[in-house]
Write a protein that holds these residues in place. Structure first.
Motif, PDB file in Angstrom:
ATOM      1  N   GLY A 171       3.224 -29.458 -45.119  1.00 14.83           N
ATOM      2  CA  GLY A 171       4.053 -29.256 -46.297  1.00 14.83           C
ATOM      3  C   GLY A 171       3.578 -30.049 -47.505  1.00 14.83           C
ATOM      4  N   GLY A 172       2.404 -30.698 -47.390  1.00 14.70           N
ATOM      5  CA  GLY A 172       1.869 -31.499 -48.480  1.00 14.70           C
ATOM      6  C   GLY A 172       0.942 -30.703 -49.382  1.00 14.70           C
ATOM      7  N   MET A 173       0.455 -31.367 -50.408  1.00 12.72           N
ATOM      8  CA  MET A 173      -0.346 -30.711 -51.439  1.00 12.72           C
ATOM      9  C   MET A 173      -1.831 -30.737 -51.123  1.00 12.72           C
ATOM     10  N   LEU A 174      -2.490 -29.616 -51.373  1.00 15.62           N
ATOM     11  CA  LEU A 174      -3.943 -29.585 -51.422  1.00 15.62           C
ATOM     12  C   LEU A 174      -4.403 -30.175 -52.745  1.00 15.62           C
ATOM     13  N   GLN A 175      -5.617 -30.681 -52.767  1.00 13.39           N
ATOM     14  CA  GLN A 175      -6.177 -31.230 -54.004  1.00 13.39           C
ATOM     15  C   GLN A 175      -6.892 -30.124 -54.789  1.00 13.39           C
ATOM     16  N   VAL A 176      -7.157 -30.397 -56.042  1.00 14.98           N
ATOM     17  CA  VAL A 176      -7.831 -29.408 -56.891  1.00 14.98           C
ATOM     18  C   VAL A 176      -9.192 -29.039 -56.307  1.00 14.98           C
ATOM     19  N   LYS A 177      -9.887 -30.011 -55.704  1.00 14.69           N
ATOM     20  CA  LYS A 177     -11.199 -29.712 -55.131  1.00 14.69           C
ATOM     21  C   LYS A 177     -11.115 -28.708 -53.986  1.00 14.69           C
ATOM     22  N   ASN A 178      -9.946 -28.564 -53.370  1.00 12.67           N
ATOM     23  CA  ASN A 178      -9.774 -27.597 -52.277  1.00 12.67           C
ATOM     24  C   ASN A 178      -9.545 -26.184 -52.786  1.00 12.67           C
ATOM     25  N   ALA A 179      -9.316 -26.028 -54.084  1.00  7.89           N
ATOM     26  CA  ALA A 179      -9.085 -24.703 -54.660  1.00  7.89           C
ATOM     27  C   ALA A 179     -10.395 -23.913 -54.727  1.00  7.89           C
ATOM     28  N   GLY A 180     -10.272 -22.596 -54.872  1.00  8.02           N
ATOM     29  CA  GLY A 180     -11.449 -21.736 -54.933  1.00  8.02           C
ATOM     30  C   GLY A 180     -12.297 -21.989 -56.169  1.00  8.02           C
ATOM     31  N   ASN A 181     -13.542 -21.512 -56.102  1.00  7.98           N
ATOM     32  CA  ASN A 181     -14.483 -21.762 -57.205  1.00  7.98           C
ATOM     33  C   ASN A 181     -15.176 -20.493 -57.690  1.00  7.98           C
ATOM     34  N   ILE A 182     -14.495 -19.360 -57.594  1.00  4.16           N
ATOM     35  CA  ILE A 182     -15.088 -18.123 -58.109  1.00  4.16           C
ATOM     36  C   ILE A 182     -15.070 -18.178 -59.640  1.00  4.16           C
ATOM     37  N   LYS A 183     -16.220 -18.268 -60.224  1.00  8.78           N
ATOM     38  CA  LYS A 183     -16.331 -18.545 -61.651  1.00  8.78           C
ATOM     39  C   LYS A 183     -15.729 -17.441 -62.523  1.00  8.78           C
ATOM     40  N   LYS A 184     -15.834 -16.209 -62.089  1.00  9.97           N
ATOM     41  CA  LYS A 184     -15.318 -15.112 -62.904  1.00  9.97           C
ATOM     42  C   LYS A 184     -13.807 -14.975 -62.825  1.00  9.97           C
ATOM     43  N   ASN A 185     -13.187 -15.768 -61.974  1.00  8.57           N
ATOM     44  CA  ASN A 185     -11.725 -15.741 -61.854  1.00  8.57           C
ATOM     45  C   ASN A 185     -11.161 -17.020 -62.463  1.00  8.57           C
ATOM     46  N   PRO A 186     -10.472 -16.935 -63.597  1.00 10.70           N
ATOM     47  CA  PRO A 186      -9.965 -18.141 -64.261  1.00 10.70           C
ATOM     48  C   PRO A 186      -8.918 -18.887 -63.443  1.00 10.70           C
ATOM     49  N   ASN A 187      -8.377 -18.248 -62.433  1.00  5.39           N
ATOM     50  CA  ASN A 187      -7.382 -18.924 -61.585  1.00  5.39           C
ATOM     51  C   ASN A 187      -8.030 -19.846 -60.553  1.00  5.39           C
ATOM     52  N   CYS A 188      -9.330 -19.706 -60.364  1.00  8.14           N
ATOM     53  CA  CYS A 188     -10.043 -20.524 -59.377  1.00  8.14           C
ATOM     54  C   CYS A 188     -10.601 -21.744 -60.096  1.00  8.14           C
ATOM     55  N   VAL A 189      -9.927 -22.854 -59.943  1.00 11.56           N
ATOM     56  CA  VAL A 189     -10.241 -24.035 -60.744  1.00 11.56           C
ATOM     57  C   VAL A 189     -10.853 -25.170 -59.923  1.00 11.56           C
ATOM     58  N   GLY A 190     -11.196 -24.919 -58.668  1.00 14.46           N
ATOM     59  CA  GLY A 190     -11.644 -25.997 -57.798  1.00 14.46           C
ATOM     60  C   GLY A 190     -13.104 -25.925 -57.419  1.00 14.46           C
ATOM     61  N   ASP A 191     -13.445 -26.612 -56.334  1.00 14.59           N
ATOM     62  CA  ASP A 191     -14.816 -26.666 -55.832  1.00 14.59           C
ATOM     63  C   ASP A 191     -14.962 -26.010 -54.463  1.00 14.59           C
ATOM     64  N   ASN A 192     -13.897 -25.398 -53.983  1.00 12.59           N
ATOM     65  CA  ASN A 192     -13.894 -24.712 -52.685  1.00 12.59           C
ATOM     66  C   ASN A 192     -14.310 -25.632 -51.527  1.00 12.59           C
ATOM     67  N   VAL A 193     -13.781 -26.840 -51.528  1.00 10.94           N
ATOM     68  CA  VAL A 193     -14.043 -27.793 -50.448  1.00 10.94           C
ATOM     69  C   VAL A 193     -12.950 -27.621 -49.379  1.00 10.94           C
ATOM     70  N   SER A 194     -13.350 -27.243 -48.197  1.00 11.51           N
ATOM     71  CA  SER A 194     -12.357 -27.050 -47.129  1.00 11.51           C
ATOM     72  C   SER A 194     -11.749 -28.387 -46.722  1.00 11.51           C
TER      73      SER A 194
END
Length: 257
Positions: free
Chosen positions: A107-130
């Motif tokens: 129930g805790g938060m993922l960090q920004v680095k865990n977010a996706g990194n698809i460059k053409k998608n502005p919603n993907c703001v992370g580095d895709n680190v699992s």
């Protein structure tokens, strides 16, 4: 003189325990806690009787020796009964099959680095680190694991399959941070939304509430090489029917920063 005859309807009074009648009754079936305790009580009664009989016959100062023997025998009876009771206890239930992460609690938060990194998608703001994951207490008969991660509220409620891997050997008990973001011989990649066969982090749109990312770990009795690569989650779940041994999950939250 008063009439001492007992009235017909007078209640019966309890009588003392007669070990000759009670302790000699046969005990059928395997011993359990109840029968072991009864046997212990009967042993104490018999030792007490033997002590009293010996004391009444011996008036020449040997009472202390008899008492010592009685106490030693009584201690031995309690010790044997204690060991029997301990050995007769049912085995403790197995520890539950669980998954956890050192980076976040359930129930805790993922960090920004865990977010996706698809460059053409502005919603993907992370580095895709699992995120790092660890699990323990696999169900008996486990030969491999599968992992899925889904955001059921993604794509306006249509859902997003972020992560589909399987064929994880039973000897593997977790993944280090970033390990599932690249190919590995520890798993077989399935088909997530971008069809990478790897971890794909959150790409939640702005102005939305927290999305819930459910990471599910499934234990199976399949050989790690039993399933072909590229299975979608529905295909994987269908292939696991009759082969699942148990499952556990952890939920992570993420919101567009």
């Amino acid at each position: 003189m008063a009439n001492l005859q007992k009235p017909e309807n007078a209640p019966l009074r309890a009588t003392a325990l007669d070990p000759d009648q009670f302790c000699l009754r046969p005990r059928l079936g395997p011993p359990d806690r109840g029968t072991l305790r009864i046997g212990l009580v009967c042993d104490v009664i018999r030792f007490r009787r033997a002590h009293e009989a010996t004391t009444s016959r011996d008036k020449r100062g040997e009472n202390q020796m008899t008492k010592n023997c009685y106490l030693r025998a009584l201690g031995m009876a309690f010790g044997i009964a204690g060991l029997a009771l301990a050995g007769g206890q049912p085995a403790q239930a197995a520890e539950p099959f669980t998954i956890s992460s050192s980076a976040f609690k359930d129930g805790g938060m993922l960090q920004v680095k865990n977010a996706g990194n698809i460059k053409k998608n502005p919603n993907c703001v992370g580095d895709n680190v699992s995120p790092p994951l660890a699990w323990k207490n696999a169900p008996e008969g486990t030969k491999s694991y599968a992992i899925t991660m889904r955001d059921l509220a993604g794509r306006g409620g249509l859902g997003v399959d972020h992560w589909v891997i399987y064929g994880i050997p039973a000897s593997v008990t977790g993944f280090a941070e970033g390990e599932a973001s690249k190919p590995s011989d520890k798993f077989v990649g399935g088909q997530n939304l971008p069809k990478t066969g790897l971890y794909f982090g959150p790409c939640a749109p702005p102005n939305t509430t927290y999305h819930h990312y459910v990471i599910t770990l499934i234990a199976t009795d399949l050989d790690p090489k039993a399933l072909k690569p590229g299975l979608t989650i529905p295909e994987l779940l269908n292939a696991l029917k009759g082969h699942d041994k148990g499952a556990t999950e952890i939920v992570a939250l993420f919101k567009h920063p």
